[in-house]
Design an enzyme around this catalytic site. Sequence first.
Site, PDB file in Angstrom:
ATOM      1  N   GLU A  36      -5.181  -4.683  10.656  1.00  0.00           N
ATOM      2  CA  GLU A  36      -4.136  -3.684  10.840  1.00  0.00           C
ATOM      3  C   GLU A  36      -4.385  -2.922  12.139  1.00  0.00           C
ATOM      4  O   GLU A  36      -5.185  -1.966  12.149  1.00  0.00           O
ATOM      5  CB  GLU A  36      -4.132  -2.693   9.672  1.00  0.00           C
ATOM      6  CG  GLU A  36      -3.889  -3.337   8.324  1.00  0.00           C
ATOM      7  CD  GLU A  36      -3.343  -2.342   7.320  1.00  0.00           C
ATOM      8  OE1 GLU A  36      -2.246  -2.571   6.819  1.00  0.00           O
ATOM      9  OE2 GLU A  36      -4.002  -1.330   7.057  1.00  0.00           O
ATOM     10  N   GLY A  92       2.749   2.382  10.741  1.00  0.00           N
ATOM     11  CA  GLY A  92       3.711   3.460  10.564  1.00  0.00           C
ATOM     12  C   GLY A  92       4.445   3.840  11.839  1.00  0.00           C
ATOM     13  O   GLY A  92       5.116   4.868  11.899  1.00  0.00           O
ATOM     14  N   SER A 150       3.598  -2.146  10.266  1.00  0.00           N
ATOM     15  CA  SER A 150       5.056  -2.225  10.442  1.00  0.00           C
ATOM     16  C   SER A 150       5.648  -3.565  10.022  1.00  0.00           C
ATOM     17  O   SER A 150       6.587  -4.060  10.643  1.00  0.00           O
ATOM     18  CB  SER A 150       5.445  -1.884  11.888  1.00  0.00           C
ATOM     19  OG  SER A 150       5.046  -0.552  12.189  1.00  0.00           O
ATOM     20  N   ASN A 160       0.877  -1.183   0.000  1.00  0.00           N
ATOM     21  CA  ASN A 160       0.000   0.000   0.000  1.00  0.00           C
ATOM     22  C   ASN A 160       0.908   1.226   0.000  1.00  0.00           C
ATOM     23  O   ASN A 160       1.507   1.551   1.022  1.00  0.00           O
ATOM     24  CB  ASN A 160      -0.903  -0.044   1.242  1.00  0.00           C
ATOM     25  CG  ASN A 160      -1.754   1.222   1.371  1.00  0.00           C
ATOM     26  OD1 ASN A 160      -1.805   2.043   0.445  1.00  0.00           O
ATOM     27  ND2 ASN A 160      -2.411   1.369   2.508  1.00  0.00           N
ATOM     28  N   TRP A 161       0.968   1.873  -1.143  1.00  0.00           N
ATOM     29  CA  TRP A 161       1.877   3.018  -1.278  1.00  0.00           C
ATOM     30  C   TRP A 161       1.330   4.274  -0.596  1.00  0.00           C
ATOM     31  O   TRP A 161       2.034   5.272  -0.463  1.00  0.00           O
ATOM     32  CB  TRP A 161       2.131   3.323  -2.748  1.00  0.00           C
ATOM     33  CG  TRP A 161       2.912   2.261  -3.481  1.00  0.00           C
ATOM     34  CD1 TRP A 161       3.429   1.108  -2.961  1.00  0.00           C
ATOM     35  CD2 TRP A 161       3.256   2.268  -4.878  1.00  0.00           C
ATOM     36  NE1 TRP A 161       4.077   0.397  -3.940  1.00  0.00           N
ATOM     37  CE2 TRP A 161       3.991   1.093  -5.129  1.00  0.00           C
ATOM     38  CE3 TRP A 161       3.023   3.160  -5.930  1.00  0.00           C
ATOM     39  CZ2 TRP A 161       4.478   0.776  -6.404  1.00  0.00           C
ATOM     40  CZ3 TRP A 161       3.514   2.847  -7.194  1.00  0.00           C
ATOM     41  CH2 TRP A 161       4.235   1.671  -7.424  1.00  0.00           C
ATOM     42  N   LYS A 162       0.050   4.265  -0.233  1.00  0.00           N
ATOM     43  CA  LYS A 162      -0.605   5.436   0.373  1.00  0.00           C
ATOM     44  C   LYS A 162      -0.381   6.670  -0.518  1.00  0.00           C
ATOM     45  O   LYS A 162      -0.283   6.510  -1.745  1.00  0.00           O
ATOM     46  CB  LYS A 162      -0.099   5.639   1.805  1.00  0.00           C
ATOM     47  CG  LYS A 162      -0.230   4.339   2.633  1.00  0.00           C
ATOM     48  CD  LYS A 162      -0.015   4.521   4.103  1.00  0.00           C
ATOM     49  CE  LYS A 162      -0.166   3.172   4.808  1.00  0.00           C
ATOM     50  NZ  LYS A 162      -0.087   3.266   6.258  1.00  0.00           N
ATOM     51  N   GLY A 219       2.887  -1.222   4.244  1.00  0.00           N
ATOM     52  CA  GLY A 219       2.902   0.207   3.947  1.00  0.00           C
ATOM     53  C   GLY A 219       4.301   0.681   3.596  1.00  0.00           C
ATOM     54  O   GLY A 219       4.804   0.439   2.499  1.00  0.00           O
ATOM     55  N   GLY A 220       4.960   1.318   4.557  1.00  0.00           N
ATOM     56  CA  GLY A 220       6.258   1.952   4.329  1.00  0.00           C
ATOM     57  C   GLY A 220       7.270   1.087   3.582  1.00  0.00           C
ATOM     58  O   GLY A 220       7.916   1.562   2.636  1.00  0.00           O
ATOM     59  N   GLU A 224      -6.802   4.803   7.912  1.00  0.00           N
ATOM     60  CA  GLU A 224      -6.583   6.227   7.614  1.00  0.00           C
ATOM     61  C   GLU A 224      -7.828   6.838   6.975  1.00  0.00           C
ATOM     62  O   GLU A 224      -8.120   8.016   7.179  1.00  0.00           O
ATOM     63  CB  GLU A 224      -5.338   6.372   6.725  1.00  0.00           C
ATOM     64  CG  GLU A 224      -4.072   6.095   7.537  1.00  0.00           C
ATOM     65  CD  GLU A 224      -2.936   5.459   6.772  1.00  0.00           C
ATOM     66  OE1 GLU A 224      -2.930   5.497   5.527  1.00  0.00           O
ATOM     67  OE2 GLU A 224      -2.030   4.895   7.429  1.00  0.00           O
ATOM     68  N   HIS A 275      -9.566   1.403   4.957  1.00  0.00           N
ATOM     69  CA  HIS A 275      -8.271   1.515   5.643  1.00  0.00           C
ATOM     70  C   HIS A 275      -8.441   2.451   6.851  1.00  0.00           C
ATOM     71  O   HIS A 275      -9.220   3.414   6.789  1.00  0.00           O
ATOM     72  CB  HIS A 275      -7.212   2.063   4.677  1.00  0.00           C
ATOM     73  CG  HIS A 275      -5.832   1.970   5.239  1.00  0.00           C
ATOM     74  ND1 HIS A 275      -5.362   2.865   6.172  1.00  0.00           N
ATOM     75  CD2 HIS A 275      -4.839   1.069   5.042  1.00  0.00           C
ATOM     76  CE1 HIS A 275      -4.127   2.517   6.513  1.00  0.00           C
ATOM     77  NE2 HIS A 275      -3.789   1.430   5.842  1.00  0.00           N
TER      78      HIS A 275
HETATM   79  P1  13P Z   1       3.130   0.409   7.645  1.00  0.00           P
HETATM   80  O1  13P Z   1       3.616  -0.898   7.040  1.00  0.00           O
HETATM   81  O2  13P Z   1       3.856   1.607   7.128  1.00  0.00           O
HETATM   82  O3  13P Z   1       3.057   0.331   9.124  1.00  0.00           O
HETATM   83  O4  13P Z   1       1.616   0.604   7.128  1.00  0.00           O
HETATM   84  C1  13P Z   1       0.720  -0.427   7.244  1.00  0.00           C
HETATM   85  C2  13P Z   1      -0.489  -0.081   6.466  1.00  0.00           C
HETATM   86  O5  13P Z   1      -1.235   0.799   6.837  1.00  0.00           O
HETATM   87  C3  13P Z   1      -0.737  -0.805   5.220  1.00  0.00           C
HETATM   88  O6  13P Z   1      -2.012  -0.559   4.734  1.00  0.00           O
END
Ligand code: 13P
Length: 248
Positions: free
Chosen positions: A163, A169, A207, A9-11, A228-229, A97, A95
């Site tokens: 999640e 993050g 993470s 997930n590149w956000k 994510g990251g 967010e 998600h």
């Molecule tokens: P991180 O891997 O950056 O913690 O993010 C997880 C996430 O929200 C994937 O959708």
Amino acid sequence: MAGKLIIGNWKMNTRAGTAQALVQSLLADPVCNQPWVAVAAPAVYLAPLAGSLNQHALQLGAQDVSAFAKDGAFTGEVSAAMLQDIGCRYVLVGHSERRQYFAETNPALLAKMNNTLAAGMVPVLCVGETLEQREQGGYLDVIFQQLSILGEVGDGEYVIAYEPVWAIGTGKVASLEQIAEIHTAIKTWCLQNAKPSANIRVLYGGSVKAENAESILMTENVDGALVGGASLDAGSFRMICQAAGKLI
Ligand code: 13P
């Protein structure tokens, strides 16, 4: 179901050039260019990336979809039919967010799930508790409430991503015991409440990194990871895919 599913997930990251460069490095690598690996890119880059992914195994996902099904006067929206049209296979739904910053709640998320399924794509419903909810002890009820829309979702293949908000993050990863507890609870809940024909995989997100991917992916009832990251770095994402590939 055998095999793990890895979705990056590149956000709200990358630019046209860096998105293409990232996809090109994944395509050039047989560890990542697999049908069980996908990247969820920002909406504006999906169409050009779909062009690059054409004829390749690596799959494309969107990070959101409109709750409106039919074309019309919905300024700014991107429909499920549009995402399917350009070649998306997965769509992230709910998600944390989006729940946090865009006040997304169950009625809209149910519509997004059903629109995605109706368009022939696979929705990835994201669930998870905040730190406060975990500390208060009612975290399973929070997750069951988020899952409750599945009772009304149409037939088809879908994915659930657990999640924990406090692990996103933050570098704080849930313990393997915590992950196993929730994943097992989600699967049990689904057996009792989701459509019997539903084909459900449960991913962990929060993470996930090269260093912890293998142990997380080997945990009971973990069918893959939502990353994510670490998905923004081809080298890190490769190591996560490599850990998943070993478990097939
Ligand atoms: P991180 O891997 O950056 O913690 O993010 C997880 C996430 O929200 C994937 O959708």
